[in-house]
Design a protein around this motif. Structure first.
Motif, PDB file in Angstrom:
ATOM      1  N   ASP A 294      53.412  30.310 -21.417  1.00  0.00           N
ATOM      2  CA  ASP A 294      54.903  30.178 -21.117  1.00  0.00           C
ATOM      3  C   ASP A 294      55.814  31.239 -21.511  1.00  0.00           C
ATOM      4  OD1 ASP A 294      53.927  27.324 -20.581  1.00  0.00           O
ATOM      5  OD2 ASP A 294      54.639  26.480 -22.602  1.00  0.00           O
ATOM      6  N   VAL A 295      55.408  32.000 -22.617  1.00  0.00           N
ATOM      7  CA  VAL A 295      56.285  33.086 -23.084  1.00  0.00           C
ATOM      8  C   VAL A 295      56.146  34.171 -21.669  1.00  0.00           C
ATOM      9  CG1 VAL A 295      56.789  34.939 -24.578  1.00  0.00           C
ATOM     10  CG2 VAL A 295      56.328  32.639 -25.440  1.00  0.00           C
ATOM     11  N   ARG A 296      55.019  34.311 -21.443  1.00  0.00           N
ATOM     12  CA  ARG A 296      54.869  35.241 -20.261  1.00  0.00           C
ATOM     13  C   ARG A 296      55.909  34.986 -18.904  1.00  0.00           C
ATOM     14  NH1 ARG A 296      49.526  35.914 -21.637  1.00  0.00           N
ATOM     15  NH2 ARG A 296      49.096  38.198 -22.599  1.00  0.00           N
ATOM     16  N   LYS A 297      55.977  33.738 -18.761  1.00  0.00           N
ATOM     17  CA  LYS A 297      56.793  33.196 -17.614  1.00  0.00           C
ATOM     18  C   LYS A 297      58.319  33.719 -18.176  1.00  0.00           C
ATOM     19  CE  LYS A 297      53.981  29.305 -16.258  1.00  0.00           C
ATOM     20  NZ  LYS A 297      53.744  28.063 -16.377  1.00  0.00           N
ATOM     21  N   LEU A 298      58.545  33.586 -19.328  1.00  0.00           N
ATOM     22  CA  LEU A 298      60.137  33.867 -19.741  1.00  0.00           C
ATOM     23  C   LEU A 298      60.453  35.305 -19.904  1.00  0.00           C
ATOM     24  CD1 LEU A 298      60.251  31.346 -22.599  1.00  0.00           C
ATOM     25  CD2 LEU A 298      61.353  30.904 -20.626  1.00  0.00           C
ATOM     26  N   ARG A 299      59.234  36.175 -20.123  1.00  0.00           N
ATOM     27  CA  ARG A 299      59.493  37.604 -20.117  1.00  0.00           C
ATOM     28  C   ARG A 299      58.120  38.304 -19.654  1.00  0.00           C
ATOM     29  NH1 ARG A 299      62.476  40.343 -24.376  1.00  0.00           N
ATOM     30  NH2 ARG A 299      62.579  42.495 -23.598  1.00  0.00           N
ATOM     31  N   PRO A 300      58.033  38.592 -18.345  1.00  0.00           N
ATOM     32  CA  PRO A 300      57.038  39.132 -17.767  1.00  0.00           C
ATOM     33  C   PRO A 300      56.643  40.404 -18.317  1.00  0.00           C
ATOM     34  CG  PRO A 300      58.225  38.136 -16.132  1.00  0.00           C
ATOM     35  CD  PRO A 300      59.234  38.001 -17.258  1.00  0.00           C
ATOM     36  N   GLY A 301      55.334  40.684 -18.615  1.00  0.00           N
ATOM     37  CA  GLY A 301      55.074  42.095 -19.517  1.00  0.00           C
ATOM     38  C   GLY A 301      55.082  42.061 -20.691  1.00  0.00           C
ATOM     39  N   ILE A 302      55.231  40.971 -21.455  1.00  0.00           N
ATOM     40  CA  ILE A 302      55.482  40.840 -23.047  1.00  0.00           C
ATOM     41  C   ILE A 302      53.988  41.024 -23.310  1.00  0.00           C
ATOM     42  CG2 ILE A 302      55.175  38.314 -22.814  1.00  0.00           C
ATOM     43  CD1 ILE A 302      57.095  38.434 -25.442  1.00  0.00           C
ATOM     44  N   VAL A 303      53.947  41.867 -24.587  1.00  0.00           N
ATOM     45  CA  VAL A 303      52.648  42.248 -25.122  1.00  0.00           C
ATOM     46  C   VAL A 303      52.550  41.325 -26.469  1.00  0.00           C
ATOM     47  CG1 VAL A 303      51.220  44.154 -26.135  1.00  0.00           C
ATOM     48  CG2 VAL A 303      52.719  44.274 -24.363  1.00  0.00           C
ATOM     49  N   SER A 379      45.338  51.193 -19.122  1.00  0.00           N
ATOM     50  CA  SER A 379      45.336  51.444 -17.634  1.00  0.00           C
ATOM     51  C   SER A 379      46.277  50.935 -17.025  1.00  0.00           C
ATOM     52  CB  SER A 379      43.887  50.906 -17.365  1.00  0.00           C
ATOM     53  OG  SER A 379      42.770  51.490 -17.824  1.00  0.00           O
ATOM     54  N   SER A 380      46.592  49.494 -17.241  1.00  0.00           N
ATOM     55  CA  SER A 380      47.611  48.714 -16.495  1.00  0.00           C
ATOM     56  C   SER A 380      49.077  49.464 -16.447  1.00  0.00           C
ATOM     57  CB  SER A 380      47.784  47.348 -16.937  1.00  0.00           C
ATOM     58  OG  SER A 380      48.488  47.367 -18.345  1.00  0.00           O
ATOM     59  N   LEU A 381      49.468  50.197 -17.410  1.00  0.00           N
ATOM     60  CA  LEU A 381      50.808  50.971 -17.698  1.00  0.00           C
ATOM     61  C   LEU A 381      50.734  52.397 -16.827  1.00  0.00           C
ATOM     62  CD1 LEU A 381      51.583  50.067 -21.352  1.00  0.00           C
ATOM     63  CD2 LEU A 381      52.300  48.806 -19.409  1.00  0.00           C
ATOM     64  N   ALA A 382      49.557  52.884 -16.337  1.00  0.00           N
ATOM     65  CA  ALA A 382      49.911  53.984 -15.597  1.00  0.00           C
ATOM     66  C   ALA A 382      50.648  53.961 -14.360  1.00  0.00           C
ATOM     67  CB  ALA A 382      48.338  54.316 -14.901  1.00  0.00           C
ATOM     68  N   GLY A 383      51.568  54.935 -14.348  1.00  0.00           N
ATOM     69  CA  GLY A 383      52.370  54.868 -13.349  1.00  0.00           C
ATOM     70  C   GLY A 383      53.759  54.203 -13.706  1.00  0.00           C
ATOM     71  N   SER A 384      53.916  53.583 -14.770  1.00  0.00           N
ATOM     72  CA  SER A 384      55.199  52.743 -15.055  1.00  0.00           C
ATOM     73  C   SER A 384      56.097  53.824 -15.760  1.00  0.00           C
ATOM     74  CB  SER A 384      55.047  51.650 -16.215  1.00  0.00           C
ATOM     75  OG  SER A 384      54.157  52.006 -17.336  1.00  0.00           O
ATOM     76  N   THR A 420      51.685  58.883 -17.116  1.00  0.00           N
ATOM     77  CA  THR A 420      50.782  59.582 -16.192  1.00  0.00           C
ATOM     78  C   THR A 420      49.189  59.246 -16.489  1.00  0.00           C
ATOM     79  OG1 THR A 420      50.570  61.443 -17.945  1.00  0.00           O
ATOM     80  CG2 THR A 420      52.287  61.524 -16.315  1.00  0.00           C
ATOM     81  N   GLY A 421      49.033  58.558 -17.552  1.00  0.00           N
ATOM     82  CA  GLY A 421      47.376  58.143 -17.787  1.00  0.00           C
ATOM     83  C   GLY A 421      47.547  57.765 -19.149  1.00  0.00           C
ATOM     84  N   HIS A 422      46.114  57.905 -19.619  1.00  0.00           N
ATOM     85  CA  HIS A 422      45.777  57.568 -21.045  1.00  0.00           C
ATOM     86  C   HIS A 422      44.653  58.072 -21.360  1.00  0.00           C
ATOM     87  CE1 HIS A 422      42.384  54.410 -20.782  1.00  0.00           C
ATOM     88  NE2 HIS A 422      43.093  54.204 -19.583  1.00  0.00           N
ATOM     89  N   ASP A 423      44.317  58.369 -22.817  1.00  0.00           N
ATOM     90  CA  ASP A 423      43.009  58.938 -23.121  1.00  0.00           C
ATOM     91  C   ASP A 423      42.250  58.000 -24.025  1.00  0.00           C
ATOM     92  OD1 ASP A 423      44.353  58.413 -25.585  1.00  0.00           O
ATOM     93  OD2 ASP A 423      44.688  60.753 -26.220  1.00  0.00           O
ATOM     94  N   GLY A 424      42.311  56.711 -23.730  1.00  0.00           N
ATOM     95  CA  GLY A 424      41.669  55.811 -24.605  1.00  0.00           C
ATOM     96  C   GLY A 424      42.168  55.492 -25.741  1.00  0.00           C
ATOM     97  N   ILE A 425      43.183  56.156 -26.294  1.00  0.00           N
ATOM     98  CA  ILE A 425      43.724  55.765 -27.619  1.00  0.00           C
ATOM     99  C   ILE A 425      45.177  55.555 -27.434  1.00  0.00           C
ATOM    100  CG2 ILE A 425      44.222  56.585 -29.899  1.00  0.00           C
ATOM    101  CD1 ILE A 425      41.706  58.250 -29.861  1.00  0.00           C
TER     102      ILE A 425
END
Length: 437
Positions: A294-303, A379-384, A420-425
């Motif tokens: 439900d919260v994701r519908k209210l705020r897409p991308g919430i973590v 990985s999902s945040l690459a390019g954001s 631009t990417g990530h290093d696993g951490i």
């Protein structure tokens, strides 16, 4: 100096007050109050330990740090306070290294630091710990800064009225009591006026805020009031919440207020209904899953982050697998895994215990599930494009509380960056040029 449990390195400067902070964000905030009150009392040449009682390991680490501090600072006065001191005062008073033990209420008052006992007093005289359940109010202590922090914490609530079977914290903090809303708003104004771009609201059971105040305002009303009355706050963040207590105003604020950060840390504890009942929690697994949806519908991308206990007494393989699966079913990203630790005086300590090796194995499996989820999140945040609050050394946190490396920026500064990417951490980010004024 304030330090976390694993960063204890006490200075040896004569006349200095060092505060070593263990545990939660509320302790971090209270440590600043303690430092000020101790200075007002004229205390100097002291090391104050603000302890945590969540696990037996936290208590062990505190005792170990106290012994090290005495070796490194033979002439310093050592004061121990916090939740572990409140729940186990006699154990700390019995330590030769300790000069004074203060309860959670006493630690916030200057008078407590004015008359330290002479060396050689008995253990009873060393401990000044009252009945925490006799405390009915929580004052809005004002601080101007949080030393060594890029973001500031504001206490809005203390204590807990619930009695989860595994938890010792109500015995360290007492019953739930709220900081008056006006005092909380005033504290946020002060910190924002002093240059803090991000404020974190904190408490023991924060979603119970307001039940003891006139008119019984809820956390959502407080959040909306802060955002309306303190325009200087660029980012407002919530510490751990109990999703079953999230009110409509809070959900509306998440949906409509971009300055309220899209990150919630949930007190889930388990993903199995039977274990949740034996923990005496007030939610079931489907309610947790539905809340996140439900919260994701209210705020897409919430973590979402969460606390989960591995190896609770009577937990079968199937029950544990339900906890393992809820990581993906809720879409959790930042996982805090606690191997079950029996705390003397709690009902869970008297339940049939699992083998310690099995508890450790399950904790490792949960951490692996959390790590896999975190890798997917990175990985999902690459390019954001992300706004990053710099903490130190070019490292900072996104609005979703994900660690990012920019290699530039001053602590407390918010920097726009391309991922631009990530290093696993951590995320790897390229800062954008600053906009011309």
């Amino acid at each position: 100096m304030s330090a976390l449990a694993k960063d204890v390195d006490v200075a040896k400067q004569p006349g200095r007050i060092d505060v070593v902070t263990f545990g939660c964000r509320l302790n971090t905030y209270e440590s600043e109050v303690m430092r000020r009150e101790a200075e007002n009392a004229g205390l100097g040449g002291a090391v104050i330990f603000n302890t945590c009682a969540v696990t037996g390991e936290a208590v062990r680490q505190a005792r170990q740090a106290i012994r090290k501090a005495r070796r490194d600072n033979p002439a310093a006065r050592i004061i121990v306070t916090g939740c572990a001191a409140q729940t186990e005062p006699e154990k700390f008073a019995a330590m030769d290294e300790v000069d004074l033990v203060l309860g959670n209420e006493e630690k916030l008052k200057a008078n407590s630091y004015r008359a330290l006992p002479d060396f050689g007093v008995n253990d009873t005289e060393k401990a000044r710990v009252n009945d925490i359940f006799s405390v009915r109010e929580t004052a809005g202590h004002m601080v101007d800064a949080i030393e060594g922090r890029a973001r500031a914490f504001v206490q809005v609530q203390n204590g807990c009225d619930h009695r989860c079977t595994f938890c010792i914290i109500p015995y360290g903090r007492g019953n739930s009591r709220s900081v008056p809303m006006g005092a909380a708003v005033e504290q946020v104004k002060r910190l924002a006026g002093n240059g803090y771009a991000e404020i974190v609201l904190t408490g023991v059971d924060m979603t119970s805020f307001g039940a003891d105040l006139p008119g019984a305002p809820k956390l959502g009303k407080l959040v909306k009031t802060i955002l309306r009355q303190v325009p200087d706050v660029q980012r407002l963040r919530l510490s751990s919440i109990d999703s079953i207590e999230a009110d409509d105003d809070l959900l509306d604020a998440l949906a409509t207020e971009p300055r309220l950060m899209p990150h919630l840390h949930l007190s889930l504890q388990s993903g199995d209904d039977m274990i949740l009942k034996r923990m005496k929690r007030r939610h079931l697994r489907d309610q947790s899953i539905r809340f996140c949806e439900d919260v994701r519908k209210l705020r897409p991308g919430i973590v979402f982050g969460a606390d989960i206990i591995a190896g609770f007494p009577t937990e079968t393989d199937a029950m544990f697998e339900n906890s393992e699966k809820i990581v993906e079913e809720c879409g959790l990203t930042h996982l805090h895994v606690f191997p079950f630790s029996p705390r003397e005086g709690t009902p869970a300590a008297r339940m049939p215990q699992l083998r310690r090796e099995l508890v450790k194995q399950r904790a490792a499996r949960l951490r692996a599930a959390g790590e896999a989820a975190y890798q997917r999140h990175l990985s999902s945040l690459a390019g954001s494009r992300q706004s990053v609050l710099i903490e130190r050394d070019g490292l900072g946190r996104t609005e979703g509380f994900t660690l990012a490396a920019l290699g530039t920026g001053a602590p407390g500064e918010i920097v726009e960056a391309d991922i631009t990417g990530h290093d696993g951490i951590r995320l790897l980010a390229a800062p954008l040029p600053a906009r011309a004024a």
